[in-house]
Write a protein that holds these residues in place. Structure first.
Motif, short mmCIF file in Angstrom:
data_model
loop_
_atom_site.label_atom_id
_atom_site.label_comp_id
_atom_site.label_asym_id
_atom_site.label_seq_id
_atom_site.Cartn_x
_atom_site.Cartn_y
_atom_site.Cartn_z
N LYS A 37 0.81 -1.22 0.00
CA LYS A 37 0.00 0.00 0.00
C LYS A 37 0.84 1.27 0.00
CE LYS A 37 -4.70 0.98 1.43
NZ LYS A 37 -5.78 0.65 2.39
N LEU B 122 2.07 1.75 -3.52
CA LEU B 122 0.99 2.17 -4.42
C LEU B 122 0.66 3.64 -4.20
CD1 LEU B 122 -1.34 -0.96 -4.23
CD2 LEU B 122 0.09 -0.28 -6.16
N ARG B 123 0.67 4.08 -2.95
CA ARG B 123 0.40 5.49 -2.68
C ARG B 123 1.50 6.38 -3.24
NH1 ARG B 123 -1.74 4.16 3.38
NH2 ARG B 123 -3.98 4.05 2.89
N ALA C 141 0.81 6.79 -6.76
CA ALA C 141 -0.29 7.73 -6.97
C ALA C 141 0.20 9.17 -6.90
CB ALA C 141 -1.39 7.49 -5.94
N ILE D 38 -3.48 7.77 -11.41
CA ILE D 38 -4.07 7.02 -10.30
C ILE D 38 -4.93 7.96 -9.47
CG2 ILE D 38 -3.61 5.70 -8.21
CD1 ILE D 38 -1.02 4.75 -9.46
N GLU E 228 -7.18 6.87 -7.01
CA GLU E 228 -7.30 6.42 -5.62
C GLU E 228 -6.61 5.08 -5.45
OE1 GLU E 228 -10.62 6.37 -2.16
OE2 GLU E 228 -11.18 5.22 -3.94
N VAL E 229 -6.01 4.87 -4.30
CA VAL E 229 -5.50 3.59 -3.85
C VAL E 229 -6.42 3.12 -2.73
CG1 VAL E 229 -3.58 2.39 -2.73
CG2 VAL E 229 -3.12 4.20 -4.41
N ARG E 230 -6.86 1.87 -2.79
CA ARG E 230 -7.78 1.40 -1.75
C ARG E 230 -7.67 -0.11 -1.56
NH1 ARG E 230 -11.71 3.46 -5.78
NH2 ARG E 230 -12.42 1.70 -7.06
N VAL F 216 -6.01 0.06 -7.50
CA VAL F 216 -5.87 1.47 -7.87
C VAL F 216 -6.91 1.78 -8.94
CG1 VAL F 216 -3.44 1.67 -7.26
CG2 VAL F 216 -4.06 0.95 -9.58
N GLU F 217 -7.58 2.91 -8.78
CA GLU F 217 -8.56 3.35 -9.76
C GLU F 217 -7.90 4.39 -10.66
OE1 GLU F 217 -13.10 5.09 -10.28
OE2 GLU F 217 -12.45 4.29 -8.34
N LEU F 218 -7.96 4.16 -11.97
CA LEU F 218 -7.29 5.02 -12.94
C LEU F 218 -8.30 5.97 -13.59
CD1 LEU F 218 -4.76 2.61 -14.68
CD2 LEU F 218 -4.60 3.80 -12.48
N THR G 184 -6.30 1.85 -18.31
CA THR G 184 -6.25 0.68 -17.43
C THR G 184 -5.89 -0.57 -18.22
OG1 THR G 184 -7.95 1.71 -16.05
CG2 THR G 184 -7.55 -0.64 -15.71
#
Length: 452
Positions: A361, A364-365, A368, A374, A376-378, A386-388, A401
């Motif tokens: 995590k 990934l942040r 971002a 990116i 959001e990382v969740r 990750v939402e692109l 994506t």
């Protein structure tokens, strides 16, 4: 080979990423041509390579390429692709018998799995289970049981939810393409309500839980009728819909409403269960105790098994003969499940999932921060995403994506996509993967983001 791989058993595969051909290689291309000639086109392929061996954190294809596995067969092989206890117990059972049908001549393994489920699932109430073959079948049985118990028909589900590909579970699933498109008409008495999706909540994440819960309760009260509602069915951490973590406080409020009105609260833990999120079940994160819980995927180390577990008085509602199926609770699958649960306990895989989250995590942040693609990382534990989006907006970018996923695949990292908008990269590494492979896989992901 990492120590974790040795503990998990399985083939003695070097735990390394190694590319000896292009992706896909010539042998995989040959097999793909055979697949196209013999297998229905509706059966898609995420990554066009054919597996030859797998174990630990790698998958080896028929061309000899060794790929880092961030998919686990869609959250199935959390204990590894051939964990020692799974192989040992399943082999012993194969040598005894493969099938009798649990409804004809039952066997101890079926009972043992149900006993384990009673111990492991949340709550100290009396519990019983029924074993079936797939997640969709488990969800269908949960709905059947809830309807029989309550004498009601309506089932409430959520935006972005995914529950399967059968006719009823397609009705329960939110996303049309590819799951529902062209396959209707669907089962009636299914009602969809908002999901507390913090990243996309119009008034901001700080208002999400309260406002979403109020909307859900109002919708059920005004448009469905609590007295008509048999079940509220929800994924405590959404899977195919985009690895959405419902805003904290939302699910407890909805569960309380269900309890106040005699509605069966069903947690679909098919993708999030069995140590994946850092707890045995994702609903434990907010102390939720569902009336019924559906499980599959990680339950049996790759063998087909699923279950509905819940309050004994609800599970016992259906008449004798109303539940079951020819293959449900197959003895070899039950043996594999007992081996998988043994492995989860011995290796403390909830802790291992938490450690995976601690490694992944922050990186990934950091990505971002570096790549505005990116949004959001969740996620929790070893269920991360990750939402692109288009930089500077929240507009989903499904094309980017797909391009990032393809770049990862070409470089030897197996990743999956998901999300209602097709713009989420999800990460589901085996819980027995070594940290060196985790970090190398994240290196590959960063290179892919840089390309796109």
């Amino acid at each position: 080979m990492s120590a974790m791989t040795e503990l998990s058993g399985g083939p003695a595969l070097p735990q390394e990423r190694r590319l000896v051909t292009e992706i896909p290689g010539p042998r995989s291309r040959e097999l793909m041509a055979r697949k196209q000639a013999a297998v229905a086109d509706g059966v898609g392929t995420v990554m066009p390579v054919f597996a030859q061996a797998a174990g630990g954190g790698v998958l080896v294809d028929v061309d000899g390429n060794s790929l880092i596995d961030f998919g686990s067969g869609i959250a199935v092989t959390g204990v590894g692709n051939s964990a020692e206890a799974v192989v040992r117990r399943a082999t012993e059972q194969l040598n005894r018998f493969t099938h009798t049908c649990a409804m004809v001549a039952p066997y101890e393994g079926y009972v043992e799995v149900c006993e384990e489920l009673a111990r492991l699932t949340p709550g100290d109430h009396a519990k019983k289970s029924v074993l079936v073959n797939s997640g969709a079948e488990a969800v269908e049985n949960a709905v059947k049981i809830a309807r029989y118990h309550t004498g009601r028909q309506a089932v409430v589900v959520f935006e972005h939810g995914y529950h399967g590909r059968t006719n009823l579970t397609m009705a329960l699933t939110a996303k049309s393409m590819p799951y529902k498109h062209g396959f209707g008409p669907f089962a009636p008495e299914v009602y969809r309500v908002p999901m507390a999706y913090p990243y996309r909540w119009l008034t901001g994440p700080e208002h999400c839980a309260e406002e979403a819960a109020a909307q859900v309760i109002e919708h059920i009260t005004k448009e469905v009728g609590p007295e008509n509602t048999a079940a509220i069915l929800v994924e405590p951490l959404l899977g195919e819909g985009g690895f959405i973590e419902p805003a904290r406080g939302f699910l407890p409020r909805v569960a309380r409403f269900a309890r106040e009105h005699g509605i069966v609260f069903v947690a679909d833990e098919i993708q999030s269960g069995f140590c994946r999120t850092g707890q045995w079940f994702a609903c434990e994160d907010e102390g939720l105790v569902p009336d019924l819980i559906t499980t599959a995927k990680g339950i049996a180390g790759g063998m087909p098994l699923a279950a509905v577990t819940g309050r004994a008085e609800i599970m016992d509602a259906a008449h004798v003969g109303g539940l079951g199926g020819t293959y449900g609770g197959n003895p070899v699958a039950c043996a594999a499940a007992l081996g998988a649960i043994e492995t989860m306990r011995e290796l403390d895989l909830p802790a291992r999932a938490r450690r995976i989250g601690e490694v992944m995590k922050p990186r990934l942040r950091a990505l971002a921060e570096k790549y505005p693609l990116i949004g959001e990382v969740r996620g929790r534990g070893a269920m991360l995403a990750v939402e692109l989006v288009r930089p500077g907006t929240t507009e989903p970018d499904a094309a980017a994506t797909a391009a990032v996923a393809a770049a990862c695949h070409n470089a030897g990292l197996l990743v999956l996509t998901c999300g209602t908008y097709g713009n989420v990269l999800r990460f589901l590494p085996p819980l027995v993967i070594g940290e060196d492979l985790l970090n190398e896989g994240l290196d590959v992901l960063e290179e892919a983001l840089a390309q796109v």
